[in-house]
Design a protein around this motif. Structure first.
Motif, mmCIF file in Angstrom:
data_model
loop_
_atom_site.group_PDB
_atom_site.id
_atom_site.type_symbol
_atom_site.label_atom_id
_atom_site.label_comp_id
_atom_site.label_asym_id
_atom_site.label_seq_id
_atom_site.Cartn_x
_atom_site.Cartn_y
_atom_site.Cartn_z
ATOM 1 N N LEU A 74 70.020 60.130 26.434
ATOM 2 C CA LEU A 74 70.500 59.582 27.701
ATOM 3 C C LEU A 74 69.602 59.205 28.876
ATOM 4 O O LEU A 74 69.717 58.147 29.550
ATOM 5 C CB LEU A 74 71.665 60.561 28.320
ATOM 6 C CG LEU A 74 72.470 60.093 29.822
ATOM 7 C CD1 LEU A 74 73.199 58.772 29.423
ATOM 8 C CD2 LEU A 74 73.142 61.413 29.969
ATOM 9 N N GLY A 75 68.514 60.230 29.038
ATOM 10 C CA GLY A 75 67.580 59.923 30.248
ATOM 11 C C GLY A 75 66.792 58.644 29.730
ATOM 12 O O GLY A 75 66.423 57.690 30.616
ATOM 13 N N ALA A 76 66.436 58.429 28.359
ATOM 14 C CA ALA A 76 65.508 57.321 27.968
ATOM 15 C C ALA A 76 66.552 55.905 28.316
ATOM 16 O O ALA A 76 66.087 55.005 28.558
ATOM 17 C CB ALA A 76 65.211 57.504 26.547
ATOM 18 N N VAL A 77 67.610 56.082 28.003
ATOM 19 C CA VAL A 77 68.587 54.911 28.187
ATOM 20 C C VAL A 77 68.696 54.373 29.553
ATOM 21 O O VAL A 77 68.635 53.330 29.947
ATOM 22 C CB VAL A 77 69.969 55.080 27.392
ATOM 23 C CG1 VAL A 77 70.744 54.158 27.926
ATOM 24 C CG2 VAL A 77 69.980 55.164 25.924
ATOM 25 N N LEU A 78 68.759 55.337 30.616
ATOM 26 C CA LEU A 78 68.763 55.123 31.990
ATOM 27 C C LEU A 78 67.550 54.513 32.311
ATOM 28 O O LEU A 78 67.378 53.530 33.377
ATOM 29 C CB LEU A 78 69.309 56.391 32.635
ATOM 30 C CG LEU A 78 70.530 56.704 32.504
ATOM 31 C CD1 LEU A 78 70.683 58.279 33.321
ATOM 32 C CD2 LEU A 78 71.445 55.874 33.237
ATOM 33 N N ILE A 79 66.364 54.982 31.919
ATOM 34 C CA ILE A 79 65.095 54.412 32.038
ATOM 35 C C ILE A 79 64.804 53.042 31.820
ATOM 36 O O ILE A 79 64.522 52.175 32.384
ATOM 37 C CB ILE A 79 63.811 55.355 31.627
ATOM 38 C CG1 ILE A 79 63.872 56.767 32.159
ATOM 39 C CG2 ILE A 79 62.421 54.691 31.845
ATOM 40 C CD1 ILE A 79 62.990 57.590 31.744
ATOM 41 N N ILE A 80 65.203 52.746 30.514
ATOM 42 C CA ILE A 80 65.519 51.420 30.009
ATOM 43 C C ILE A 80 66.364 50.564 30.790
ATOM 44 O O ILE A 80 65.887 49.306 31.099
ATOM 45 C CB ILE A 80 65.570 51.411 28.582
ATOM 46 C CG1 ILE A 80 64.599 52.146 27.782
ATOM 47 C CG2 ILE A 80 65.674 50.023 27.850
ATOM 48 C CD1 ILE A 80 64.865 52.505 26.368
ATOM 49 N N SER A 81 67.513 50.804 31.044
ATOM 50 C CA SER A 81 68.391 50.370 31.829
ATOM 51 C C SER A 81 67.783 49.691 33.364
ATOM 52 O O SER A 81 67.994 48.782 33.675
ATOM 53 C CB SER A 81 69.594 51.082 31.966
ATOM 54 O OG SER A 81 70.331 51.216 30.647
ATOM 55 N N GLY A 82 67.266 50.778 33.794
ATOM 56 C CA GLY A 82 66.638 50.659 35.114
ATOM 57 C C GLY A 82 65.654 49.617 35.278
ATOM 58 O O GLY A 82 65.613 48.910 36.134
ATOM 59 N N LEU A 115 66.755 54.242 37.068
ATOM 60 C CA LEU A 115 65.071 54.595 36.804
ATOM 61 C C LEU A 115 64.826 56.116 37.234
ATOM 62 O O LEU A 115 64.423 56.962 36.593
ATOM 63 C CB LEU A 115 64.277 53.668 37.300
ATOM 64 C CG LEU A 115 62.853 53.672 36.808
ATOM 65 C CD1 LEU A 115 62.785 53.326 35.316
ATOM 66 C CD2 LEU A 115 62.024 52.718 37.821
ATOM 67 N N VAL A 116 65.315 56.495 38.469
ATOM 68 C CA VAL A 116 65.209 57.789 39.221
ATOM 69 C C VAL A 116 65.945 58.863 38.152
ATOM 70 O O VAL A 116 65.548 59.838 37.995
ATOM 71 C CB VAL A 116 65.169 57.952 40.441
ATOM 72 C CG1 VAL A 116 65.191 59.346 40.877
ATOM 73 C CG2 VAL A 116 64.443 56.885 41.353
ATOM 74 N N THR A 117 67.103 58.652 38.306
ATOM 75 C CA THR A 117 68.084 59.244 37.399
ATOM 76 C C THR A 117 67.242 59.649 35.854
ATOM 77 O O THR A 117 67.359 60.780 35.318
ATOM 78 C CB THR A 117 69.336 58.755 37.157
ATOM 79 O OG1 THR A 117 69.892 58.471 38.624
ATOM 80 C CG2 THR A 117 70.475 59.735 36.640
ATOM 81 N N GLY A 118 66.920 58.490 35.339
ATOM 82 C CA GLY A 118 66.383 58.841 33.845
ATOM 83 C C GLY A 118 65.393 59.747 33.824
ATOM 84 O O GLY A 118 65.207 60.608 32.992
ATOM 85 N N PHE A 119 64.340 59.513 34.970
ATOM 86 C CA PHE A 119 63.203 60.264 34.750
ATOM 87 C C PHE A 119 63.531 61.700 35.125
ATOM 88 O O PHE A 119 62.921 62.993 34.593
ATOM 89 C CB PHE A 119 62.152 59.789 35.894
ATOM 90 C CG PHE A 119 61.392 58.746 35.395
ATOM 91 C CD1 PHE A 119 60.678 59.003 34.396
ATOM 92 C CD2 PHE A 119 61.302 57.468 36.104
ATOM 93 C CE1 PHE A 119 59.638 57.890 33.946
ATOM 94 C CE2 PHE A 119 60.618 56.389 35.695
ATOM 95 C CZ PHE A 119 59.512 56.714 34.396
ATOM 96 N N VAL A 120 64.468 61.892 36.068
ATOM 97 C CA VAL A 120 64.932 63.400 36.598
ATOM 98 C C VAL A 120 65.385 64.237 35.198
ATOM 99 O O VAL A 120 65.331 65.291 34.858
ATOM 100 C CB VAL A 120 65.906 63.291 37.519
ATOM 101 C CG1 VAL A 120 66.747 64.645 37.844
ATOM 102 C CG2 VAL A 120 65.319 62.872 38.796
#
Length: 206
Positions: free
Chosen positions: A59-67, A94-99
């Protein structure tokens, strides 16, 4: 009018049968997909803790890619009124994915708490609906609501054990993912077995 409607229904049924017969040639592909999903489901159920962590990291990786893609797309089409909004949305992703990827255990705990809250709310809604409407077989809906609410409350209560037992009830997401993969895979297997028995069209038929 009835003749036209009947003719239309026959055409639809004929088209569906033709499409299914064409797919019957590739029934083994659906069988392989189903078997792989079942294997993945069994593995997820056997090791739900690792699956839960994997889901959070994914999920975090998907959020980073989406950001990243949102920010890039915003700069590609910067001449529009929603440019700053897209930039802000991309930064939030991006920030949420990194967190999430930086603290997967904490993120998993929060995600599990959200899931527990959803179970309690959804179960309560089912209970109230069943008691008020009392439609046919409403007792099963009531039972489903009670079980769902109880599961959510059990998850909430189990969080008290997290300081002493880090794994606690955080495996619940992995278990649910495993069950979804298992039932989905079994569905594909059953579909493949049905398609195997369908007539295969001749090479001259399109």
């Amino acid at each position: 009018m009835n003749d036209v409607q009947e003719h239309h229904e026959k055409e639809i049924q004929g088209f569906a049968a033709h499409e299914l017969s064409r797919l019957s040639k590739e029934w083994w592909c659906f069988l392989v997909i189903g078997i792989l999903l079942v294997i993945g489901g069994i593995a997820s159920i056997a090791y739900p803790w690792f699956t839960s962590l994997g889901v959070v990291v994914f999920l975090g990786a998907v959020l980073i890619i989406s950001g990243v893609t949102t920010i890039i797309s915003a700069f590609w089409a910067r001449e529009w009124s929603a440019f700053m909004l897209q930039i802000l949305v991309g930064i939030v992703y991006l920030v949420t994915g990194f967190v999430i990827t930086d603290a997967p255990l904490t993120s998993l705990a929060l995600l599990t708490l959200m899931l527990a809250g959803f179970f309690v709310i959804a179960g309560g809604f089912r209970i109230v609906t069943a008691l008020i409407v009392q439609y046919p077989q409403w007792g099963w809906h009531l039972f489903n609501g009670v079980v769902t609410s109880m599961l959510g409350l059990i998850i909430f209560r189990s969080f008290r054990q997290l300081p002493e037992e880090p794994s606690g009830v955080l495996w619940i997401i992995g278990l649910l993912v495993g069950l979804e993969l298992l039932f989905n895979g079994w569905t594909w297997i059953m579909l493949a077995l049905v398609m195997r028995k369908l007539p295969v069209p001749k090479s001259g038929q399109a």
